[in-house]
Scaffold this motif. Sequence first.
Motif, PDB file in Angstrom:
ATOM      1  N   ASP A   1       0.833  -1.210   0.000  1.00  0.00           N
ATOM      2  CA  ASP A   1       0.000   0.000   0.000  1.00  0.00           C
ATOM      3  C   ASP A   1       0.861   1.251   0.000  1.00  0.00           C
ATOM      4  O   ASP A   1       0.591   2.222  -0.709  1.00  0.00           O
ATOM      5  CB  ASP A   1      -0.874   0.054   1.251  1.00  0.00           C
ATOM      6  N   LEU A   2       1.911   1.220   0.817  1.00  0.00           N
ATOM      7  CA  LEU A   2       2.778   2.387   0.926  1.00  0.00           C
ATOM      8  C   LEU A   2       3.428   2.677  -0.425  1.00  0.00           C
ATOM      9  O   LEU A   2       3.470   3.819  -0.882  1.00  0.00           O
ATOM     10  CB  LEU A   2       3.850   2.142   1.991  1.00  0.00           C
ATOM     11  N   GLY A   3       3.902   1.610  -1.076  1.00  0.00           N
ATOM     12  CA  GLY A   3       4.514   1.779  -2.392  1.00  0.00           C
ATOM     13  C   GLY A   3       3.546   2.425  -3.366  1.00  0.00           C
ATOM     14  O   GLY A   3       3.923   3.277  -4.172  1.00  0.00           O
ATOM     15  N   ALA A   4       2.254   2.023  -3.263  1.00  0.00           N
ATOM     16  CA  ALA A   4       1.257   2.597  -4.164  1.00  0.00           C
ATOM     17  C   ALA A   4       0.935   4.037  -3.785  1.00  0.00           C
ATOM     18  O   ALA A   4       0.462   4.811  -4.612  1.00  0.00           O
ATOM     19  CB  ALA A   4      -0.009   1.749  -4.153  1.00  0.00           C
ATOM     20  N   ALA A   5       1.196   4.409  -2.523  1.00  0.00           N
ATOM     21  CA  ALA A   5       0.802   5.744  -2.060  1.00  0.00           C
ATOM     22  C   ALA A   5       1.906   6.780  -2.256  1.00  0.00           C
ATOM     23  O   ALA A   5       1.644   7.980  -2.177  1.00  0.00           O
ATOM     24  CB  ALA A   5       0.407   5.682  -0.584  1.00  0.00           C
ATOM     25  N   ILE A   6       3.137   6.349  -2.482  1.00  0.00           N
ATOM     26  CA  ILE A   6       4.225   7.317  -2.636  1.00  0.00           C
ATOM     27  C   ILE A   6       3.954   8.177  -3.871  1.00  0.00           C
ATOM     28  O   ILE A   6       3.691   7.652  -4.951  1.00  0.00           O
ATOM     29  CB  ILE A   6       5.578   6.592  -2.765  1.00  0.00           C
ATOM     30  N   PRO A   7       4.008   9.502  -3.735  1.00  0.00           N
ATOM     31  CA  PRO A   7       3.707  10.378  -4.872  1.00  0.00           C
ATOM     32  C   PRO A   7       4.664  10.138  -6.030  1.00  0.00           C
ATOM     33  O   PRO A   7       5.846   9.855  -5.818  1.00  0.00           O
ATOM     34  CB  PRO A   7       3.907  11.785  -4.300  1.00  0.00           C
TER      35      PRO A   7
ATOM     36  N   THR B   1      17.527   6.902   0.504  1.00  0.00           N
ATOM     37  CA  THR B   1      18.077   8.111  -0.109  1.00  0.00           C
ATOM     38  C   THR B   1      17.384   9.354   0.443  1.00  0.00           C
ATOM     39  O   THR B   1      18.033  10.353   0.772  1.00  0.00           O
ATOM     40  CB  THR B   1      17.898   8.075  -1.643  1.00  0.00           C
ATOM     41  N   ALA B   2      16.042   9.262   0.528  1.00  0.00           N
ATOM     42  CA  ALA B   2      15.310  10.420   1.042  1.00  0.00           C
ATOM     43  C   ALA B   2      15.741  10.744   2.470  1.00  0.00           C
ATOM     44  O   ALA B   2      15.902  11.918   2.828  1.00  0.00           O
ATOM     45  CB  ALA B   2      13.803  10.153   0.982  1.00  0.00           C
ATOM     46  N   VAL B   3      15.944   9.701   3.280  1.00  0.00           N
ATOM     47  CA  VAL B   3      16.380   9.940   4.658  1.00  0.00           C
ATOM     48  C   VAL B   3      17.788  10.536   4.667  1.00  0.00           C
ATOM     49  O   VAL B   3      18.064  11.541   5.338  1.00  0.00           O
ATOM     50  CB  VAL B   3      16.318   8.630   5.475  1.00  0.00           C
TER      51      VAL B   3
ATOM     52  N   GLY C   1      -0.212  14.196  -2.947  1.00  0.00           N
ATOM     53  CA  GLY C   1       0.985  13.894  -3.714  1.00  0.00           C
ATOM     54  C   GLY C   1       0.892  14.334  -5.152  1.00  0.00           C
ATOM     55  O   GLY C   1       1.816  14.113  -5.937  1.00  0.00           O
ATOM     56  N   GLU C   2      -0.246  14.931  -5.527  1.00  0.00           N
ATOM     57  CA  GLU C   2      -0.472  15.279  -6.922  1.00  0.00           C
ATOM     58  C   GLU C   2       0.461  16.413  -7.362  1.00  0.00           C
ATOM     59  O   GLU C   2       0.634  17.402  -6.660  1.00  0.00           O
ATOM     60  CB  GLU C   2      -1.930  15.704  -7.128  1.00  0.00           C
ATOM     61  N   THR C   3       1.040  16.252  -8.532  1.00  0.00           N
ATOM     62  CA  THR C   3       1.970  17.240  -9.032  1.00  0.00           C
ATOM     63  C   THR C   3       1.550  17.788 -10.384  1.00  0.00           C
ATOM     64  O   THR C   3       1.444  19.000 -10.570  1.00  0.00           O
ATOM     65  CB  THR C   3       3.378  16.628  -9.162  1.00  0.00           C
ATOM     66  N   ALA C   4       1.281  16.870 -11.331  1.00  0.00           N
ATOM     67  CA  ALA C   4       1.071  17.295 -12.715  1.00  0.00           C
ATOM     68  C   ALA C   4      -0.033  18.335 -12.832  1.00  0.00           C
ATOM     69  O   ALA C   4       0.144  19.394 -13.444  1.00  0.00           O
ATOM     70  CB  ALA C   4       0.746  16.073 -13.575  1.00  0.00           C
TER      71      ALA C   4
ATOM     72  N   LEU D   1       6.816  14.313   2.640  1.00  0.00           N
ATOM     73  CA  LEU D   1       5.716  13.642   1.934  1.00  0.00           C
ATOM     74  C   LEU D   1       5.688  12.156   2.262  1.00  0.00           C
ATOM     75  O   LEU D   1       4.631  11.583   2.528  1.00  0.00           O
ATOM     76  CB  LEU D   1       5.865  13.832   0.418  1.00  0.00           C
ATOM     77  N   LEU D   2       6.885  11.536   2.225  1.00  0.00           N
ATOM     78  CA  LEU D   2       6.960  10.107   2.547  1.00  0.00           C
ATOM     79  C   LEU D   2       6.430   9.839   3.951  1.00  0.00           C
ATOM     80  O   LEU D   2       5.655   8.893   4.170  1.00  0.00           O
ATOM     81  CB  LEU D   2       8.409   9.621   2.471  1.00  0.00           C
ATOM     82  N   GLY D   3       6.844  10.689   4.890  1.00  0.00           N
ATOM     83  CA  GLY D   3       6.398  10.509   6.272  1.00  0.00           C
ATOM     84  C   GLY D   3       4.893  10.615   6.388  1.00  0.00           C
ATOM     85  O   GLY D   3       4.247   9.798   7.053  1.00  0.00           O
ATOM     86  N   ILE D   4       4.329  11.617   5.708  1.00  0.00           N
ATOM     87  CA  ILE D   4       2.874  11.809   5.773  1.00  0.00           C
ATOM     88  C   ILE D   4       2.155  10.587   5.198  1.00  0.00           C
ATOM     89  O   ILE D   4       1.201  10.064   5.778  1.00  0.00           O
ATOM     90  CB  ILE D   4       2.465  13.088   5.005  1.00  0.00           C
ATOM     91  N   MET D   5       2.649  10.109   4.032  1.00  0.00           N
ATOM     92  CA  MET D   5       1.996   8.955   3.398  1.00  0.00           C
ATOM     93  C   MET D   5       2.100   7.717   4.286  1.00  0.00           C
ATOM     94  O   MET D   5       1.132   6.975   4.452  1.00  0.00           O
ATOM     95  CB  MET D   5       2.640   8.660   2.037  1.00  0.00           C
ATOM     96  N   ALA D   6       3.295   7.492   4.846  1.00  0.00           N
ATOM     97  CA  ALA D   6       3.482   6.305   5.693  1.00  0.00           C
ATOM     98  C   ALA D   6       2.557   6.382   6.901  1.00  0.00           C
ATOM     99  O   ALA D   6       1.907   5.393   7.270  1.00  0.00           O
ATOM    100  CB  ALA D   6       4.938   6.208   6.139  1.00  0.00           C
TER     101      ALA D   6
END
Lengths: 250, 653
Positions: free
Chosen positions: B127-133, B394-396, B575-578, B629-634
């Motif tokens: 789920d987390l993988g699917a939620a990462i922006p 890497t993000a950490v 997480g939306e960007t475009a 962002l990662l922290g919020i999603m997790a």
Amino acid sequence: MPAKMRVEGLNAWYGSRQALYDIDLELEERATTAIVGPSGCGKSTFLRCLNRLHEELPGGRVEGRIELDGENLVRADPALVRCRVGMVFQKPNPFPNLSVFENVAAGLRLLGVRRHDELEEGVAEALEAAGLWEEVEDLLDAPGTSLSGGQQQRLCIARALAVRPEVLLLDEPCSSLDPIATARVESLLARLRSDYTLVLVTHNLAQAVRLADRTAFFYLGKLVEIGETSTIFHRPNEKLTENYVNGRFG
Amino acid sequence: MAGLASGERLAPMEKGRRLAFLRGLGALFQGGTVLAAAALTVFVGGLIYLLASGAAPALAHFGGGFLLRSVWSVPTSSFGGWPEILGTLLTSALALLLAVPVALGVALFASEFAPQRWRSPLAYFVDLGAAIPSVVYGFWGFAVLVPFLRGAVEPALAAVTPGIPLFAGPVLGTGLLAGALVLAIMILPTVAALSRDALRSVPRSQREAALGLGATRWEASRMTVLGSALPGLVGAVTLGLGRAVGETIAVALVIGNTPAAPRSLFSATATIPSWLVARFAGSQGLERSALFELALVLFAISLGLNVGARWFLGRRELRSALPGPPTRRRPSLRHGDVRPKGSASAGVPSWWDRVEQGRPPRLRRRRQLQRAVLVLVLAAVVLAALPLASLVSTAVAQGAGVALRPSFYTSEPGPPCGLNASQGCPPGGIGPEIEGTVVLLALGAALGIPGGLLLGIYLAEYGRRTFGRGVGLLVDALLGTPSILLGIVLLAIFLRWDRPDAQSALAGAVALGVLMMPIVAKATDAALRSVPATVREAALALGFPRHRVTLRVVLGSARASVVTGSLLALMRAGGETAALVLTAGVSTYWLTGLRGPAPALAPFIYDALTVYGGSPGYVAEAWGAALVLLGIMAATSLLARLLFGRGTEAGAS
């Protein structure tokens, strides 16, 4: 009659809840043993222990000794156990993605039977033995699930018989069938009686009387009593058994 | 006694008046849901109209040849979409090829092979993988994957395969291969989650039937589980493809974004969405029309894929879903060919000797096969986990330094500083981005969540006839519409209506609202439909008016799923960007009002790499933003799982 299977000190759990307590019993060869008792008393759990299916459930755990011809099954390869000890389930469960033919052939293919004539012979024999051949002769390519409920259950019995199991476990095989289909399955079981070691879990006491040589009464996860069917129903040793078979509870 | 007999307490007249009042409320409520459905219909109609009318000049000017020409020249006003179309198809196909086997392995492990206590954490990570922006995936691709490809993989590939055009050309790191890899990594969790759901939906009785015959777990999967789950698996893959085709930001960051048809795996090229996000905001005249035409092509592709996927996902029976199932034509047994020999134990067939002798027959080989499959499936899990682990670490590593500074959350991003003056960059922060994200999400949610709720209620409770089914299709279509297209259409609307400040916080908030609405609607619809009819009947039998049954009883018992759906929508929008890059504009300053451009966390990462050209100060802050962002999603995924005991991938992904 010699014992085909012998169960010693069998305990079974669902997670932390114990479902069976110290079961000891023997199943005679080429005889039908009925397992009766009120709902939730561990009948099905016991049956599923006999071919190691109990441990496939989440939290399922077994301790004790289950012998088949003196060999301890608890240590054996489950796949091998299950092709020697076949099972028919409460609800008919033919493989919906396979044809009638392939449903019966599935077990043979697992055993490595590849040649067409051998497969066809095995399927035809199993269907004949299950009393289904006449009805599905022309429907072999139809999906297994296209048959009626009673036919599906006999198809499942044929599927189990095709691999020539030594013991056949039946978990309330008629509970989801109408009376006519039930009668057909019962007459099939009556015919199989002399050739197979059958273990029949049933809610229906009359069915046990009709089909079983011996009957075991389970209550709250314990084996209360086992003996000749007529003894259990007419002169049981235990008051509890007498009350149950006379319909005072359960 | 008297208290129970309410008939004695309310005079018939009064009862009638009360009922009339309730009926009025009910009509009002139903009107609201119908209004939401109508608004959705108008919006999707408007979307298609705007895309088509925007594309009309290019269509008239270039004709059908537009789709097949490889040119993009503003000075000569000469445009063709072939490189972008080809790039889209190639990256998506390649990504699918790479992702699907791994995703199926992960799904098989999670559903069939994993020990019970591993399944829940495994589901969480999927789920987390699917939620990462997607912008975080793109950032990781840009910073880790591309240098790795340039430094190690591509030179090695080129060296071992000299002269093969597939692996020829300058080694840049960015290009088709990088785009396909990032896409594959991105869609993998989605495909894995949906495939796992498809496998899990096969009833246990079928597994037991196979196991009861003596099948190993793999044999049981092959015999029945995979076959029965096939429609769902096909749906999952198709939906993954739809996701890949519409992905914008992650691809734009690693593909090189050059309007040239790819000649090899290493070529820099572009996809339709990556080209749209790079060009659209600054385009005018014929170029804008050409971009609209590309957008129309993208819309058609993703519409086809999504409608197809949902059709498959809705099937449970293989035979009704796939034309001509693979029935190997076997002549039925005829009398005379084979004569049954009575009971099964009467005659001993020839194969029985082999079985008896070899007892256990073939068992060693079958056990080895089971073990081999288990190894493959575990390898898939490891392969899927590697990029995720690399991304998080890497993000950490890059972001923790800045993210631990309290002023990071309160100050503006530092001004762009020289590329080679990294030590001289003043420490900045992402305060305005956090503010912007909160404001945009709050406004977007104010539109998207109530709208989605009404729409979902309409679908489940009122929209049972042709129009209702049509609205359901529109919701599916909107759900599958790439967000870049929503951005383009909303920008076009705001340009007409609000010319000077078209790119504004307001436009961004509307874009997020439109993005959230179908997700919430779908979750609500599914939740309401899963409430048993008996609950509804019990309430109706008590004399509840219909809308009260819906609101109090049905919605009450489906609350958890609706809240989960809304959380999912918030995560997606957060997480939306475009869409935001187009609608909310570029800004790094605190909000001054809703009519001005608005910064936000996810677009900031994209802008730092593109608009601000990778200025080191900005890149460090972008890593901080990615980590946040990662922290919020997790945390949100975990919250949903702990609160409601289910994942956020739901059916709405």
